[in-house]
Design an enzyme around this catalytic site. Structure first.
Site, PDB file in Angstrom:
ATOM      1  N   VAL B  71      21.426  16.939  32.381  1.00 45.33           N
ATOM      2  CA  VAL B  71      22.420  16.295  31.536  1.00 45.33           C
ATOM      3  C   VAL B  71      22.632  17.086  30.251  1.00 45.33           C
ATOM      4  CG1 VAL B  71      22.973  14.214  30.208  1.00 45.33           C
ATOM      5  CG2 VAL B  71      21.972  14.018  32.495  1.00 45.33           C
ATOM      6  N   CYS B 128      12.809  20.243  24.642  1.00 45.53           N
ATOM      7  CA  CYS B 128      14.001  21.028  24.329  1.00 45.53           C
ATOM      8  C   CYS B 128      13.608  22.469  24.012  1.00 45.53           C
ATOM      9  CB  CYS B 128      14.691  20.477  23.094  1.00 45.53           C
ATOM     10  SG  CYS B 128      14.796  18.711  23.092  1.00 45.53           S
ATOM     11  N   ASN B 190       7.402  13.940  30.960  1.00 46.25           N
ATOM     12  CA  ASN B 190       8.829  14.238  31.026  1.00 46.25           C
ATOM     13  C   ASN B 190       9.073  14.865  32.399  1.00 46.25           C
ATOM     14  OD1 ASN B 190      11.530  14.796  30.336  1.00 46.25           O
ATOM     15  ND2 ASN B 190      10.958  15.147  28.211  1.00 46.25           N
ATOM     16  N   GLY B 242       8.224   8.367  38.284  1.00 47.58           N
ATOM     17  CA  GLY B 242       8.416   7.909  39.648  1.00 47.58           C
ATOM     18  C   GLY B 242       8.055   6.474  39.965  1.00 47.58           C
TER      19      GLY B 242
END
Lengths: 253, 305
Positions: B71, B128, B190, B242
């Site tokens: 995204v 990031c 993450n 998950g």
């Protein structure tokens, strides 16, 4: 009771190899559904994400969708039979507007993009003509349905094996020259949508395009299904679309 | 009814079920499908200093029991977040965790300062790329993790949780760095870096080529990492990766998490988190567990011979 509904399959038909028409019992979905909206269908064992499929037709409590088998998910959905239950989320997305302009409403569809246009044709009711494009004669479907709903049905094939030999846009431009056209609604491959947008701009016609995208949640929360909009931003096809005013859609890379 | 309340870094959650950043927007879409106040907390979609458009589509690819996403942190920027998104999120009557992201340490500090105490907790998204260090992810270098945690902690007005990237050789090293930097809590994992190639077009499906893997496929990695981190630091952990069922929740708690976060499951069902919460309550009742604390960190490892 959850967010999605279990809908019984009441009819299943193979329109073509790998192209299936399903009618499902879906009262909670049909009561709010409008042309151009879609449903998000759980595929079954082994396939995690739902698959988004346009609503083709609504009749009372029942809803029709036509699905092409393209990959693992649609392959799994195609295995469902009459009497079984599909887990369906919907109705989702922004649908088509009903035209307010004077003149003919043109419905332009390419290949598997034709299906959401049927319910739109029904909703418009009068002075609506459909232009449907297929690769070849053998792939033509929904002829009777569109003929019964539209004032006129025009068919184009890429190879000329039936109807107009060439693009739906050429047919559309001919019609625009011959009569008063008020609006264009299109659904199909991106190059076709781009050409329709250009046509609508050329003749200053009201125009809406229905887009498709790989989807995640289907409700606008995850931002994975975006398309590029004319202000160089990205909008979720599941929420701001799938129907967009043509002027809002960017076809730049 | 078993007691579900948990406290993380001084913030009391009604229950240990939270939803993961990026899978729930700012809450306004999902509220149509479920009672969001039933959640312990929402981790809101990442916020950066400036508006970010995000990556070119396709941004999603399904993989066996999972999915890849790229995204790219599309968000309206912190000003718009504070003006529009946050006020709406506050009406949802649940604890709010603001996930903050950036390209430089200064950017993270700026966002943290702007948000101040308008949320219940901050979550530092360090997956990031750090553009000042050539694009290497902040979260893969322990020194950078300690530094950025320290800097953000110095301006944070609410507890600071650091979200760990699993794309490292030793997650405990990163966890210890965050703890040394002053983190009040940790969330992990993450997404794992992955790729899916379309064999017909011979190109990766994602326009970004690579993306983050999530979903049931990653759960064993996440459970292992939660266990390792729980035994390396003294900080409370929100475990994720998950989760699809109530039993999955129990598994993460046993591994050492105090709470969990539901992510990919929200993309399958908008009300997945509520369904999973109900299943978890049933699990507790069926196993005569009266308090969530009876599960936290209670895994009994086999002895190695």
């Amino acid at each position: 009771m959850g967010a999605s509904y279990l809908c019984e399959i009441i009819e299943k038909k193979a329109l073509l190899p790998d192209l299936y028409s399903f009618w499902i019992q879906a009262p909670q979905i049909t009561q709010n559904a409008t042309p151009g909206q879609f449903i998000h269908v759980l595929c079954g064992d082994g396939v995690l994400l739902r698959r988004p499929i346009s609503i083709c037709e609504i009749k009372g409590d029942t809803l029709r969708f036509v699905m092409a088998v393209k990959g693992k998910g649609t392959e799994r959905i195609a295995k469902f039979e009459v009497g079984e239950m599909l887990d369906v989320l919907g109705p989702l997305g922004r649908g088509f507007s009903l035209p307010k302009q004077e003149g003919t409403a043109l419905l332009v569809g390419g290949g598997i993009g034709i299906f959401p246009l049927l319910e739109l044709g029904k909703a418009i009711g009068k002075d609506v003509e459909a232009i449907l494009g297929f690769r070849t004669k053998e792939l033509i479907t929904m002829q009777e349905e569109f003929e019964s709903v539209c004032t006129k049905l025009h068919i184009a094939t890429d190879d000329g094996s039936f109807g107009h030999h060439g693009l739906v846009t050429t047919l559309a431009e001919q019609i625009i020259h011959n009569q008063k056209v008020g609006s264009i609604f299109a659904c199909g491959p991106m190059p076709m949508l781009k050409a329709i947008k250009e046509l609508a701009e050329k003749y200053d016609l009201f125009c809406e395009l229905s887009l498709e995208a790989r989807m995640g949640c289907g409700v606008g929360a995850c931002m994975t299904c975006v398309c590029k909009t004319s202000n160089d931003a990205y909008a979720p096809v599941c929420k701001t679309g799938p129907v967009f005013p043509a002027s809002e859609v960017s076809f730049d890379a | 009814m078993p007691n579900l309340k948990v406290t993380i870094a001084g913030v009391e959650f009604d229950n240990p079920i939270t939803v993961a950043s990026g899978t729930f927007g700012y809450g306004s879409e999902m509220k149509k499908y479920m009672d969001v106040s039933e959640l312990g907390a929402i981790s809101l979609k990442a916020v950066t200093a400036e508006k970010r458009e995000g990556n070119r589509p396709p941004r999603i690819a399904e993989t066996p029991n999972g999915m890849l996403n790229s995204v790219g942190l599309q968000n309206p920027g912190v000003e718009a977040f504070l003006k529009y998104a946050l006020p709406m999120a506050k009406q949802l009557n649940t604890k709010l965790i603001a996930n903050i992201a950036g390209k430089t340490i200064d950017e993270y500090v700026f966002v943290a300062e702007k948000i101040g105490e308008q949320v219940d907790m901050l979550e530092l998204n360090i997956s990031c790329p750090n553009v000042k260090e050539g694009g290497v992810a902040f979260g893969t270098n322990p020194d950078m993790v300690e530094k950025i945690t320290k800097k953000v902690k110095s301006v944070a007005k609410v507890p600071l949780m650091v979200k760990l990237s699993p794309n490292v050789t030793d997650i405990t090293e990163i966890a210890r760095a965050a703890e040394a930097g002053g983190a009040d809590a940790l969330s992990l994992i993450n997404t794992l870096l992955g790729m899916k190639i379309d064999v017909r077009t011979r190109k990766p499906i994602l326009a970004n080529n690579v993306g983050g893997l999530s979903g049931p496929a990653v759960m064993p990695v996440a459970v292992r990492m939660v266990y390792q981190v729980a035994n390396a630091v003294k900080l409370p952990i929100i475990g994720m990766g998950g989760i699809m069922t109530g039993e999955d929740v129990a598994e993460f708690l046993l591994a050492g998490a105090t709470a969990v976060s539901i992510g990919t499951a929200n993309l399958v069902n908008p009300d997945a988190a509520i369904k999973i919460k109900k299943e978890f309550i049933k699990f507790m009742e069926n196993n005569h567990i009266n308090d969530v604390s009876e599960l936290i960190g209670k895994v009994v490892m086999n002895e190695w011979q």
